[in-house]
Each structure stands twice: as C-alpha cells, then as structure tokens.
Design a protein around this motif. Sequence first.
Motif, PDB file in Angstrom:
ATOM      1  N   TYR A   1       2.979  -6.040   4.976  1.00 12.91           N
ATOM      2  CA  TYR A   1       1.575  -5.662   5.014  1.00 12.91           C
ATOM      3  C   TYR A   1       1.240  -4.925   6.302  1.00 12.91           C
ATOM      4  O   TYR A   1       1.718  -5.277   7.367  1.00 12.91           O
ATOM      5  CB  TYR A   1       0.686  -6.905   4.903  1.00 12.91           C
ATOM      6  CG  TYR A   1       1.052  -7.782   3.730  1.00 12.91           C
ATOM      7  CD1 TYR A   1       0.753  -7.404   2.437  1.00 12.91           C
ATOM      8  CD2 TYR A   1       1.709  -8.989   3.931  1.00 12.91           C
ATOM      9  CE1 TYR A   1       1.099  -8.202   1.360  1.00 12.91           C
ATOM     10  CE2 TYR A   1       2.057  -9.799   2.867  1.00 12.91           C
ATOM     11  CZ  TYR A   1       1.749  -9.395   1.576  1.00 12.91           C
ATOM     12  OH  TYR A   1       2.095 -10.187   0.519  1.00 12.91           O
TER      13      TYR A   1
ATOM     14  N   CYS B   1       0.801  -1.228   0.000  1.00 12.06           N
ATOM     15  CA  CYS B   1       0.000   0.000   0.000  1.00 12.06           C
ATOM     16  C   CYS B   1       0.835   1.280   0.000  1.00 12.06           C
ATOM     17  O   CYS B   1       0.329   2.343  -0.313  1.00 12.06           O
ATOM     18  CB  CYS B   1      -0.953   0.005   1.183  1.00 12.06           C
ATOM     19  SG  CYS B   1      -0.129   0.048   2.781  1.00 12.06           S
TER      20      CYS B   1
ATOM     21  N   SER C   1      -2.045  -4.594   7.312  1.00  8.98           N
ATOM     22  CA  SER C   1      -3.268  -5.161   7.869  1.00  8.98           C
ATOM     23  C   SER C   1      -3.692  -6.375   7.052  1.00  8.98           C
ATOM     24  O   SER C   1      -3.135  -6.650   5.986  1.00  8.98           O
ATOM     25  CB  SER C   1      -4.390  -4.123   7.837  1.00  8.98           C
ATOM     26  OG  SER C   1      -4.692  -3.795   6.493  1.00  8.98           O
ATOM     27  N   ASP C   2      -4.710  -7.073   7.526  1.00 12.31           N
ATOM     28  CA  ASP C   2      -5.241  -8.201   6.763  1.00 12.31           C
ATOM     29  C   ASP C   2      -5.856  -7.720   5.450  1.00 12.31           C
ATOM     30  O   ASP C   2      -5.752  -8.379   4.423  1.00 12.31           O
ATOM     31  CB  ASP C   2      -6.286  -8.963   7.577  1.00 12.31           C
ATOM     32  CG  ASP C   2      -5.655  -9.764   8.705  1.00 12.31           C
ATOM     33  OD1 ASP C   2      -4.462 -10.115   8.592  1.00 12.31           O
ATOM     34  OD2 ASP C   2      -6.360 -10.046   9.690  1.00 12.31           O
ATOM     35  N   ALA C   3      -6.480  -6.552   5.470  1.00 12.33           N
ATOM     36  CA  ALA C   3      -7.072  -5.997   4.254  1.00 12.33           C
ATOM     37  C   ALA C   3      -5.985  -5.704   3.213  1.00 12.33           C
ATOM     38  O   ALA C   3      -6.161  -5.969   2.020  1.00 12.33           O
ATOM     39  CB  ALA C   3      -7.844  -4.729   4.572  1.00 12.33           C
ATOM     40  N   CYS C   4      -4.868  -5.199   3.658  1.00 10.61           N
ATOM     41  CA  CYS C   4      -3.736  -4.916   2.767  1.00 10.61           C
ATOM     42  C   CYS C   4      -3.175  -6.228   2.207  1.00 10.61           C
ATOM     43  O   CYS C   4      -2.858  -6.325   1.029  1.00 10.61           O
ATOM     44  CB  CYS C   4      -2.668  -4.145   3.523  1.00 10.61           C
ATOM     45  SG  CYS C   4      -1.264  -3.644   2.522  1.00 10.61           S
ATOM     46  N   ARG C   5      -3.091  -7.237   3.036  1.00 12.39           N
ATOM     47  CA  ARG C   5      -2.592  -8.548   2.612  1.00 12.39           C
ATOM     48  C   ARG C   5      -3.505  -9.149   1.537  1.00 12.39           C
ATOM     49  O   ARG C   5      -3.061  -9.691   0.537  1.00 12.39           O
ATOM     50  CB  ARG C   5      -2.505  -9.495   3.807  1.00 12.39           C
ATOM     51  CG  ARG C   5      -1.920 -10.851   3.490  1.00 12.39           C
ATOM     52  CD  ARG C   5      -1.947 -11.775   4.705  1.00 12.39           C
ATOM     53  NE  ARG C   5      -1.519 -11.145   5.945  1.00 12.39           N
ATOM     54  CZ  ARG C   5      -0.243 -11.067   6.361  1.00 12.39           C
ATOM     55  NH1 ARG C   5       0.716 -11.600   5.632  1.00 12.39           N
ATOM     56  NH2 ARG C   5       0.053 -10.486   7.492  1.00 12.39           N
ATOM     57  N   LYS C   6      -4.814  -9.012   1.719  1.00  4.36           N
ATOM     58  CA  LYS C   6      -5.785  -9.554   0.753  1.00  4.36           C
ATOM     59  C   LYS C   6      -5.769  -8.786  -0.566  1.00  4.36           C
ATOM     60  O   LYS C   6      -6.067  -9.338  -1.613  1.00  4.36           O
ATOM     61  CB  LYS C   6      -7.190  -9.537   1.343  1.00  4.36           C
ATOM     62  CG  LYS C   6      -7.365 -10.556   2.443  1.00  4.36           C
ATOM     63  CD  LYS C   6      -8.733 -10.455   3.072  1.00  4.36           C
ATOM     64  CE  LYS C   6      -8.861 -11.410   4.249  1.00  4.36           C
ATOM     65  NZ  LYS C   6     -10.144 -11.278   4.942  1.00  4.36           N
ATOM     66  N   ALA C   7      -5.423  -7.510  -0.522  1.00  2.00           N
ATOM     67  CA  ALA C   7      -5.389  -6.675  -1.725  1.00  2.00           C
ATOM     68  C   ALA C   7      -4.100  -6.864  -2.524  1.00  2.00           C
ATOM     69  O   ALA C   7      -4.012  -6.393  -3.657  1.00  2.00           O
ATOM     70  CB  ALA C   7      -5.530  -5.209  -1.342  1.00  2.00           C
TER      71      ALA C   7
END
Length: 57
Positions: free
Chosen positions: A42, A23, A44-50
């Motif tokens: 990463y 990000c 966050s988990d959201a960043c990891r998923k993106a």
Amino acid sequence: MPGKQQSFKGNKSYLPSKPYTVCGNEMTWRKSWAKNWDDVKYCSDACRKAAPRKGNQ
C-alpha cells in the motif's frame, strides 16, 4: 572519472521499483523497506482502506 561504477548518489532511477498491489502506482525502493520489500502493498492509508477485503461482501 573513467571506470567508476555508477551508484545511487541521489538518483532514484538506479533503485529497484515495482507497482503497488492495490492502486498500481509505481513504488521505489526505500531503505526502511529493505527487510520486507516483498510485503509492501500500500502507498497510503487511503490505499489500504480501498483494498478489497477477504470475506466482506
């Protein structure tokens, strides 16, 4: 106190920082990352998923 070295003392500006790989947000060094600072990618988990996946197209 003249001659005293500046240190952390709660001021994060003295800690190393770098951008997250995915990000681009700025990350500040944490003690828990001391052993794997170069591997942290990463925020966050959201960043990891993106994050783009290898082989998934």
